[in-house]
Design a protein around this motif. Sequence first.
Motif, PDB file in Angstrom:
ATOM      1  N   ARG A 295    -115.859 -97.513  -2.881  1.00 33.24           N
ATOM      2  CA  ARG A 295    -116.805 -96.413  -2.684  1.00 33.24           C
ATOM      3  C   ARG A 295    -116.293 -95.140  -3.335  1.00 33.24           C
ATOM      4  O   ARG A 295    -117.066 -94.246  -3.669  1.00 33.24           O
ATOM      5  CB  ARG A 295    -117.040 -96.167  -1.200  1.00 33.24           C
ATOM      6  CG  ARG A 295    -117.759 -97.280  -0.502  1.00 33.24           C
ATOM      7  CD  ARG A 295    -118.665 -96.769   0.601  1.00 33.24           C
ATOM      8  NE  ARG A 295    -119.809 -96.069   0.051  1.00 33.24           N
ATOM      9  CZ  ARG A 295    -120.695 -95.398   0.783  1.00 33.24           C
ATOM     10  NH1 ARG A 295    -120.538 -95.311   2.087  1.00 33.24           N
ATOM     11  NH2 ARG A 295    -121.708 -94.791   0.231  1.00 33.24           N
ATOM     12  N   SER A 296    -114.986 -95.025  -3.503  1.00 32.40           N
ATOM     13  CA  SER A 296    -114.403 -93.856  -4.158  1.00 32.40           C
ATOM     14  C   SER A 296    -114.120 -94.130  -5.627  1.00 32.40           C
ATOM     15  O   SER A 296    -113.554 -93.272  -6.312  1.00 32.40           O
ATOM     16  CB  SER A 296    -113.110 -93.446  -3.448  1.00 32.40           C
ATOM     17  OG  SER A 296    -113.359 -93.092  -2.109  1.00 32.40           O
ATOM     18  N   GLY A 297    -114.504 -95.305  -6.127  1.00 30.94           N
ATOM     19  CA  GLY A 297    -114.172 -95.688  -7.493  1.00 30.94           C
ATOM     20  C   GLY A 297    -115.330 -95.602  -8.464  1.00 30.94           C
ATOM     21  O   GLY A 297    -115.374 -96.354  -9.443  1.00 30.94           O
ATOM     22  N   LYS A 298    -116.236 -94.678  -8.205  1.00 30.62           N
ATOM     23  CA  LYS A 298    -117.449 -94.565  -9.010  1.00 30.62           C
ATOM     24  C   LYS A 298    -117.157 -94.492 -10.504  1.00 30.62           C
ATOM     25  O   LYS A 298    -117.798 -95.166 -11.305  1.00 30.62           O
ATOM     26  CB  LYS A 298    -118.233 -93.341  -8.553  1.00 30.62           C
ATOM     27  CG  LYS A 298    -119.487 -93.014  -9.359  1.00 30.62           C
ATOM     28  CD  LYS A 298    -120.226 -91.854  -8.702  1.00 30.62           C
ATOM     29  CE  LYS A 298    -121.420 -91.405  -9.537  1.00 30.62           C
ATOM     30  NZ  LYS A 298    -120.987 -90.640 -10.723  1.00 30.62           N
ATOM     31  N   ASP A 299    -116.190 -93.687 -10.907  1.00 28.02           N
ATOM     32  CA  ASP A 299    -115.952 -93.453 -12.332  1.00 28.02           C
ATOM     33  C   ASP A 299    -114.658 -94.087 -12.836  1.00 28.02           C
ATOM     34  O   ASP A 299    -114.156 -93.709 -13.891  1.00 28.02           O
ATOM     35  CB  ASP A 299    -115.925 -91.948 -12.608  1.00 28.02           C
ATOM     36  CG  ASP A 299    -117.256 -91.281 -12.299  1.00 28.02           C
ATOM     37  OD1 ASP A 299    -118.295 -91.929 -12.483  1.00 28.02           O
ATOM     38  OD2 ASP A 299    -117.242 -90.111 -11.859  1.00 28.02           O
ATOM     39  N   GLN A 300    -114.133 -95.050 -12.120  1.00 30.21           N
ATOM     40  CA  GLN A 300    -112.873 -95.654 -12.536  1.00 30.21           C
ATOM     41  C   GLN A 300    -113.000 -96.382 -13.881  1.00 30.21           C
ATOM     42  O   GLN A 300    -112.050 -96.445 -14.659  1.00 30.21           O
ATOM     43  CB  GLN A 300    -112.372 -96.636 -11.469  1.00 30.21           C
ATOM     44  CG  GLN A 300    -111.015 -97.252 -11.803  1.00 30.21           C
ATOM     45  CD  GLN A 300    -110.531 -98.218 -10.733  1.00 30.21           C
ATOM     46  OE1 GLN A 300    -111.248 -98.525  -9.775  1.00 30.21           O
ATOM     47  NE2 GLN A 300    -109.316 -98.709 -10.896  1.00 30.21           N
ATOM     48  N   PHE A 301    -114.182 -96.917 -14.169  1.00 30.18           N
ATOM     49  CA  PHE A 301    -114.379 -97.706 -15.387  1.00 30.18           C
ATOM     50  C   PHE A 301    -115.193 -96.956 -16.439  1.00 30.18           C
ATOM     51  O   PHE A 301    -115.510 -97.501 -17.487  1.00 30.18           O
ATOM     52  CB  PHE A 301    -115.071 -99.026 -15.037  1.00 30.18           C
ATOM     53  CG  PHE A 301    -114.289 -99.847 -14.055  1.00 30.18           C
ATOM     54  CD1 PHE A 301    -113.321-100.729 -14.492  1.00 30.18           C
ATOM     55  CD2 PHE A 301    -114.503 -99.717 -12.697  1.00 30.18           C
ATOM     56  CE1 PHE A 301    -112.584-101.479 -13.592  1.00 30.18           C
ATOM     57  CE2 PHE A 301    -113.770-100.461 -11.779  1.00 30.18           C
ATOM     58  CZ  PHE A 301    -112.801-101.343 -12.236  1.00 30.18           C
ATOM     59  N   GLY A 302    -115.505 -95.733 -16.155  1.00 34.28           N
ATOM     60  CA  GLY A 302    -116.343 -94.924 -17.028  1.00 34.28           C
ATOM     61  C   GLY A 302    -117.310 -94.139 -16.162  1.00 34.28           C
ATOM     62  O   GLY A 302    -117.446 -94.406 -14.962  1.00 34.28           O
ATOM     63  N   VAL A 303    -117.998 -93.204 -16.747  1.00 34.00           N
ATOM     64  CA  VAL A 303    -118.935 -92.386 -15.980  1.00 34.00           C
ATOM     65  C   VAL A 303    -120.072 -93.265 -15.487  1.00 34.00           C
ATOM     66  O   VAL A 303    -120.781 -93.897 -16.276  1.00 34.00           O
ATOM     67  CB  VAL A 303    -119.477 -91.228 -16.824  1.00 34.00           C
ATOM     68  CG1 VAL A 303    -120.491 -90.426 -16.029  1.00 34.00           C
ATOM     69  CG2 VAL A 303    -118.325 -90.332 -17.279  1.00 34.00           C
ATOM     70  N   ALA A 304    -120.246 -93.330 -14.172  1.00 36.73           N
ATOM     71  CA  ALA A 304    -121.261 -94.195 -13.569  1.00 36.73           C
ATOM     72  C   ALA A 304    -122.368 -93.338 -12.966  1.00 36.73           C
ATOM     73  O   ALA A 304    -122.096 -92.277 -12.398  1.00 36.73           O
ATOM     74  CB  ALA A 304    -120.629 -95.076 -12.503  1.00 36.73           C
TER      75      ALA A 304
END
Length: 549
Positions: A295-304
């Motif tokens: 839930r806190s990893g929204k932008d871990q892989f890129g802007v989501a």
Amino acid sequence: MNRLNIKTIIFSCAAAMAAAGCTDLDVDVKSQYTEVPNTPEAIEAVTSEIYNPYRTAMGRQHWMAQTLTTDEAVGVSMGSDYYDGGVYRQMSVHDWNADNGMLGTMWDGAMTGITTCNKTMKMLDGMSESDMAPVRAMRAYYHFLLMDNFGDVPIMGDDASAHPDRSKRADVCRFIESELKDVMKYLPSEVSEATYGKATKYMAEALLAKLYLNWNVYTADNVADYTPETANPKINDCIAMCDSIILSGNYALTDSFMVKFRPDNGPQIKDFVFVMPFDRETLQGMVHARFWKSRSGKDQFGVAPSGPAGNLRCPREFVEKFNLPGDNRNEQYLYGKQYYWENYKRTNRPFIIETTKNGYDQDYTAADKDEPISWQMDYTLDIPLRPNGESTLDVGNDQKGRAAGARSIKFYPDVNATASEGHNQSNDMPIFRYADIILMKAEAILRGGKATLGDTPMSLMNQIRTYVHAPLVTADPTLDELLDERAREFADEGWRRNDLIRYGKFEDNWGFRYLYPQGFNEKFRRIFPIPTSVLNTNTNWTQNEGYTK
């Protein structure tokens, strides 16, 4: 026929289905149109609809039902978030009932698929066997989905009544076999972009192989009485179907493991025998990353564009199966300290959460609880519940709770999704893979089938080990070792429930199963209950044995 008329036929067919209901076969579809499809382009346009009805279920509810009921995943809540009336918890602890919302979507999707196929066949009446064959093959596939999940279901073939009764599971199994064998020679044997995601000869053979491998499960008088020692008279037929696919030369294990499941996968993947294509713009419904990302990893892989749910977690005992040195499949699970990702690769930049001491741990109530801290996200292998959290599988909605449990990135987040596309991903979902053909053949031989083509369980398993760069085996694997290999190869692809039932391990202890100990003995749960909404419509039907409603 011009494009407008083709679109009108497709839209009208869908409207007729919605108005008639998913089990009403009396609608005279052809009488509604002034033209019948009579060109390859028109037939292609009309038959394209047969592949769509199960899309929503395959992208979410079917996938979850096959995954959460196994050791692959548990569905937790975070405080009051994502408890959702217990829909995820029920599946995770094995106390689901007929009101679980996943089941209705699965039933309706498969039943609508059958109805769509039957209506399409009426529209194609008088056309060639080759035109009809893909429609009949897909109709058989939808019957398989119903039969595998719900046991006794209606057989809705060419002569089905408007309101058919349920048939014995064994009879549905034999109907599927008969249909596939009947259309096999008429199905396309071409493997190309044009047949990607469509019913082909090899799709039918793969479905038959799966049917035959589970034949003794599906034909048991009572699913609760099945044991892995039950004789399977179709085991050599399974091998024959696998051999046909192997000898075709159309498939190979040449693709890197993680590459096969990315948002840019497609017809170039040589491992895919049959897939459900998804596209975040036009073929929506695939949302795996929504539930696996923190839930806190929204932008871990890129802007989501959208915040993830983050309520799926992988139990430690399953993650620990991914322990072979050098195995590319180890990369599909994240645990430990987290980093940003770019272009499908992990960077060295730590993924930092700006929070407070109380934001990290909601039980921290000292005077400095609001003091800001920078914390590197750190996924734990264990999944501790909050005090008194058993009833909802509550891990807490603090950063500590959000970081409990490993996460799958097998179906890598689609970083190109826009706000309007939300959580939708373009990752195509494989249904049958060549790797599965290889391991099904190995299992069939181990279960007493005749070895062919010079293959042995060891040589077949080593084909898998070679392409994922895992250590080779030096002897034939045991059945349990093969099951672990299937776990590593097909995690998160919707086959684990099927495998565990066949192996007699569906009632084993894992995750939070201990919270409903009765489930260890409730073998009737090898099939799901008929959804309440379906029983309310079909009042002459009775619920599957063991379920009270």
